[in-house]
Design a protein around this motif. Sequence first.
Motif, PDB file in Angstrom:
ATOM      1  N   ALA A   1      49.712  26.733  41.679  1.00 46.20           N
ATOM      2  CA  ALA A   1      48.576  27.037  42.121  1.00 46.20           C
ATOM      3  C   ALA A   1      48.039  25.737  42.677  1.00 46.20           C
ATOM      4  CB  ALA A   1      47.753  27.584  41.177  1.00 46.20           C
ATOM      5  N   SER A   2      47.176  25.750  43.588  1.00 46.17           N
ATOM      6  CA  SER A   2      46.591  24.586  44.186  1.00 46.17           C
ATOM      7  C   SER A   2      45.006  24.903  44.135  1.00 46.17           C
ATOM      8  CB  SER A   2      46.967  24.363  45.690  1.00 46.17           C
ATOM      9  OG  SER A   2      46.301  25.643  46.577  1.00 46.17           O
ATOM     10  N   VAL A   3      44.213  23.597  44.145  1.00 46.27           N
ATOM     11  CA  VAL A   3      42.792  23.828  44.022  1.00 46.27           C
ATOM     12  C   VAL A   3      42.249  24.502  45.153  1.00 46.27           C
ATOM     13  CG1 VAL A   3      40.767  22.435  44.049  1.00 46.27           C
ATOM     14  CG2 VAL A   3      42.488  21.735  42.765  1.00 46.27           C
ATOM     15  N   GLY A   4      43.038  23.972  46.433  1.00 47.39           N
ATOM     16  CA  GLY A   4      42.698  24.530  47.757  1.00 47.39           C
ATOM     17  C   GLY A   4      42.826  26.133  47.887  1.00 47.39           C
ATOM     18  N   GLY A   5      43.696  26.427  47.165  1.00 45.29           N
ATOM     19  CA  GLY A   5      44.206  28.062  47.053  1.00 45.29           C
ATOM     20  C   GLY A   5      43.117  28.674  45.978  1.00 45.29           C
ATOM     21  N   ASN A   6      42.603  28.009  45.240  1.00 48.73           N
ATOM     22  CA  ASN A   6      41.834  28.592  44.062  1.00 48.73           C
ATOM     23  C   ASN A   6      40.424  28.695  44.996  1.00 48.73           C
ATOM     24  OD1 ASN A   6      40.351  27.336  40.927  1.00 48.73           O
ATOM     25  ND2 ASN A   6      41.098  29.324  41.386  1.00 48.73           N
ATOM     26  N   LEU A   7      40.112  27.793  46.056  1.00 50.98           N
ATOM     27  CA  LEU A   7      38.811  27.807  46.664  1.00 50.98           C
ATOM     28  C   LEU A   7      39.077  29.070  47.647  1.00 50.98           C
ATOM     29  CD1 LEU A   7      36.039  26.712  47.423  1.00 50.98           C
ATOM     30  CD2 LEU A   7      37.195  25.096  48.692  1.00 50.98           C
ATOM     31  N   CYS A   8      40.251  28.952  48.277  1.00 50.95           N
ATOM     32  CA  CYS A   8      40.256  30.190  49.281  1.00 50.95           C
ATOM     33  C   CYS A   8      40.524  31.539  48.932  1.00 50.95           C
ATOM     34  CB  CYS A   8      41.465  29.650  50.274  1.00 50.95           C
ATOM     35  SG  CYS A   8      41.445  28.239  51.313  1.00 50.95           S
ATOM     36  N   ASN A   9      40.769  31.474  47.712  1.00 49.02           N
ATOM     37  CA  ASN A   9      41.026  32.902  47.108  1.00 49.02           C
ATOM     38  C   ASN A   9      39.563  33.526  46.860  1.00 49.02           C
ATOM     39  OD1 ASN A   9      42.156  35.144  45.548  1.00 49.02           O
ATOM     40  ND2 ASN A   9      41.681  34.468  43.709  1.00 49.02           N
TER      41      ASN A   9
ATOM     42  N   ALA B   1      42.731  40.108  40.468  1.00 49.34           N
ATOM     43  CA  ALA B   1      43.128  38.861  40.659  1.00 49.34           C
ATOM     44  C   ALA B   1      44.297  38.256  39.713  1.00 49.34           C
ATOM     45  CB  ALA B   1      41.962  37.776  40.743  1.00 49.34           C
ATOM     46  N   GLY B   2      44.593  38.960  38.767  1.00 49.22           N
ATOM     47  CA  GLY B   2      45.617  38.378  37.950  1.00 49.22           C
ATOM     48  C   GLY B   2      44.790  37.455  37.061  1.00 49.22           C
ATOM     49  N   VAL B   3      45.431  36.799  36.083  1.00 50.08           N
ATOM     50  CA  VAL B   3      45.106  35.550  35.363  1.00 50.08           C
ATOM     51  C   VAL B   3      44.718  34.325  36.013  1.00 50.08           C
ATOM     52  CG1 VAL B   3      44.854  34.548  33.126  1.00 50.08           C
ATOM     53  CG2 VAL B   3      45.758  36.924  33.275  1.00 50.08           C
ATOM     54  N   VAL B   4      43.992  34.624  36.714  1.00 51.28           N
ATOM     55  CA  VAL B   4      43.966  33.323  37.629  1.00 51.28           C
ATOM     56  C   VAL B   4      42.597  33.544  38.059  1.00 51.28           C
ATOM     57  CG1 VAL B   4      44.727  32.057  38.985  1.00 51.28           C
ATOM     58  CG2 VAL B   4      46.108  34.054  38.584  1.00 51.28           C
ATOM     59  N   ALA B   5      44.660  33.810  39.308  1.00 50.36           N
ATOM     60  CA  ALA B   5      44.242  33.505  39.545  1.00 50.36           C
ATOM     61  C   ALA B   5      44.932  32.730  39.608  1.00 50.36           C
ATOM     62  CB  ALA B   5      43.286  33.306  39.560  1.00 50.36           C
TER      63      ALA B   5
ATOM     64  N   PRO C   1      34.670  34.582  42.289  1.00 48.42           N
ATOM     65  CA  PRO C   1      33.472  34.224  41.676  1.00 48.42           C
ATOM     66  C   PRO C   1      33.658  33.335  40.558  1.00 48.42           C
ATOM     67  CG  PRO C   1      33.429  36.559  42.089  1.00 48.42           C
ATOM     68  CD  PRO C   1      34.811  36.215  42.171  1.00 48.42           C
ATOM     69  N   ALA C   2      34.770  33.527  40.053  1.00 52.64           N
ATOM     70  CA  ALA C   2      35.063  32.850  38.549  1.00 52.64           C
ATOM     71  C   ALA C   2      35.976  31.705  38.768  1.00 52.64           C
ATOM     72  CB  ALA C   2      35.657  33.914  37.627  1.00 52.64           C
ATOM     73  N   ALA C   3      36.332  31.093  39.848  1.00 57.45           N
ATOM     74  CA  ALA C   3      37.322  30.053  40.143  1.00 57.45           C
ATOM     75  C   ALA C   3      36.894  29.048  39.344  1.00 57.45           C
ATOM     76  CB  ALA C   3      37.344  29.882  41.439  1.00 57.45           C
ATOM     77  N   ASP C   4      37.808  28.331  38.497  1.00 52.55           N
ATOM     78  CA  ASP C   4      37.460  27.260  37.563  1.00 52.55           C
ATOM     79  C   ASP C   4      37.264  25.951  38.499  1.00 52.55           C
ATOM     80  OD1 ASP C   4      37.357  28.105  35.163  1.00 52.55           O
ATOM     81  OD2 ASP C   4      39.649  28.403  35.243  1.00 52.55           O
ATOM     82  N   THR C   5      37.823  25.662  39.352  1.00 58.26           N
ATOM     83  CA  THR C   5      37.872  24.486  40.105  1.00 58.26           C
ATOM     84  C   THR C   5      36.515  24.280  41.072  1.00 58.26           C
ATOM     85  OG1 THR C   5      39.356  25.033  41.808  1.00 58.26           O
ATOM     86  CG2 THR C   5      40.236  23.677  39.968  1.00 58.26           C
ATOM     87  N   THR C   6      36.178  25.449  41.598  1.00 57.74           N
ATOM     88  CA  THR C   6      35.211  25.449  42.563  1.00 57.74           C
ATOM     89  C   THR C   6      34.012  24.872  42.029  1.00 57.74           C
ATOM     90  OG1 THR C   6      36.231  27.480  43.537  1.00 57.74           O
ATOM     91  CG2 THR C   6      33.984  26.892  44.325  1.00 57.74           C
ATOM     92  N   PRO C   7      33.283  25.218  41.056  1.00 60.45           N
ATOM     93  CA  PRO C   7      32.068  24.690  40.533  1.00 60.45           C
ATOM     94  C   PRO C   7      32.194  23.188  40.420  1.00 60.45           C
ATOM     95  CG  PRO C   7      32.576  26.524  39.208  1.00 60.45           C
ATOM     96  CD  PRO C   7      33.810  26.375  40.267  1.00 60.45           C
ATOM     97  N   ALA C   8      33.252  22.840  39.772  1.00 59.93           N
ATOM     98  CA  ALA C   8      33.810  21.319  39.572  1.00 59.93           C
ATOM     99  C   ALA C   8      33.764  20.652  40.938  1.00 59.93           C
ATOM    100  CB  ALA C   8      35.214  21.081  38.819  1.00 59.93           C
TER     101      ALA C   8
END
Lengths: 289, 223
Positions: free
Chosen positions: A109-117, B23-27, A120-127
């Motif tokens: 997984a990438s931080v960019g992918g985490n954002l584009c996904n 979203a899976g555990v993710v995620a 609301p609960a993405a970990d790297t986005t608030p960071a």
Amino acid sequence: MHAITYEAPTTLDQAVSILKTHGENARPFCGGTDIIIQLRAGVRRTEHLVDVKKIKELQTLSFDAKKGLRLGAAVPCIEISESDVMRRHYPGLTEAAHLIGSLQIQNRASVGGNLCNGSPAADTTPALMALGARARIVGPNGEREVPVEAFVVSPGRTVLKPGELLVELLVPAPAPHSSDAYLRFIPRNEMDIAVVGVGAALTLDGDKVKAARIALGAVAPTPILASKAADALIGMKLDAAALEAAGRAASEACSPIDDMRGTAEFRLHIAAVLTRRVLSIAAERAKKN
Amino acid sequence: MNRDDRKPRKPPGISRRSFIKGAGVVAAAAGLVRVRPAAADEKTLPAGVVEKLGPEATTIELNINGKPATLEIEPRVTLLSALREHLGLTGTKLVCDRGACGACTVHLDGKPVTSCMVLAIDARGRQITTIEGLGTPSNMHPVQAAFVETDALQCGFCTPGMVMSVAAALERNPAATTDEIKHATAGNICRCGTYPDVFAAAFRAVKPGPAGSARSVRAAKDA
């Protein structure tokens, strides 16, 4: 999963051209840790998966003490969590990358992918938001930059228009006496989605706060910036009363829902608790910088 | 019917709740950084080339356990599905099929990944190692041997994934610490709750290094 066409461009121009041709029917992917699961579950539907990992600009990871960080959208989380440079200059973002899923997922997984996904609960986005990061986007009409706090517009949806691609995240260089931190609450020790996640970045001037940003995840339809909570800290000494007030203000910025991970009431409480804690951690770190 | 042929159950349109559910555990000195080159991602194609595959089946080559394997698959097929259904390598287990349990863990260029979340075509150009490639019953990998000696399983479904995760951690640091082993196996869920024995097996395979790096089996059980 329904049938898909796989396309792998090697330049930004090609990627934009492919994405534009297929419009809503194409989606970029890197590690695939969200999109493959979503396609199989029918949460999303796309006929063209555009593998953007082979584009050089999306694989950049560079830090300059003056210009800051350039984080290519396809760089896997593991390269962040294992980088001493990242841990030293952006410990909060590094913590967030280290928390996502499992080691198996961090390897893909990438931080960019985490954002584009757009979760609301993405970990790297608030960071990223706490750090004042900006998203560099290319598309059929050229380039644009969007602050990360404006990137996610609703659950699973972002500002990206058909044909547009997130190239990299630009994070300002840390100011002297500044640092960041990220904490999330989950009921188990690992492999879970944040019930609440809070990122904070602080700059100190002696024992007073010179600059502050606080961002929260999983407490609203999108990750949110708690600007009032952060602005009220400027010029203040970070004592118990200031932390208490910041926690309360951050909690007031939230509009959480009840779900299987926690009730809205619980989330409001945890948002305040985590806000106090991340601010304390960021302040301790900032004192050493 | 192949699992991958299932029709979407509902149309797109995402609420906050359904989104998270689905979203899976993710995620360089001051500058830096890219510690490692981006593995095979940038190497497989020369710049300027666009590769297009599918949606129909296409012939691809994968390197599995040190040997080339040619298979005819559609782009939507996951590496897990390719291993089990196309190549008969059923040691890698299908359990959750959404990256949440770790039973399908294999190594891509030595790094653990959940093969249910990797498209088979996306594993081209990589060294893929499965539990079958780690060791054989007559010539077991030290981690496999440790699991046998410690009887670190009950139903056994999580075991290949656990072994792959522990083996990758020990490849990185033969004297892995408790924290390293815990982090390495955090994505591997054991429904029988055999964790104490899994940790005991892991520490049996740890080569004691500098003082304090390796913990005793007892300490691991207490962890």
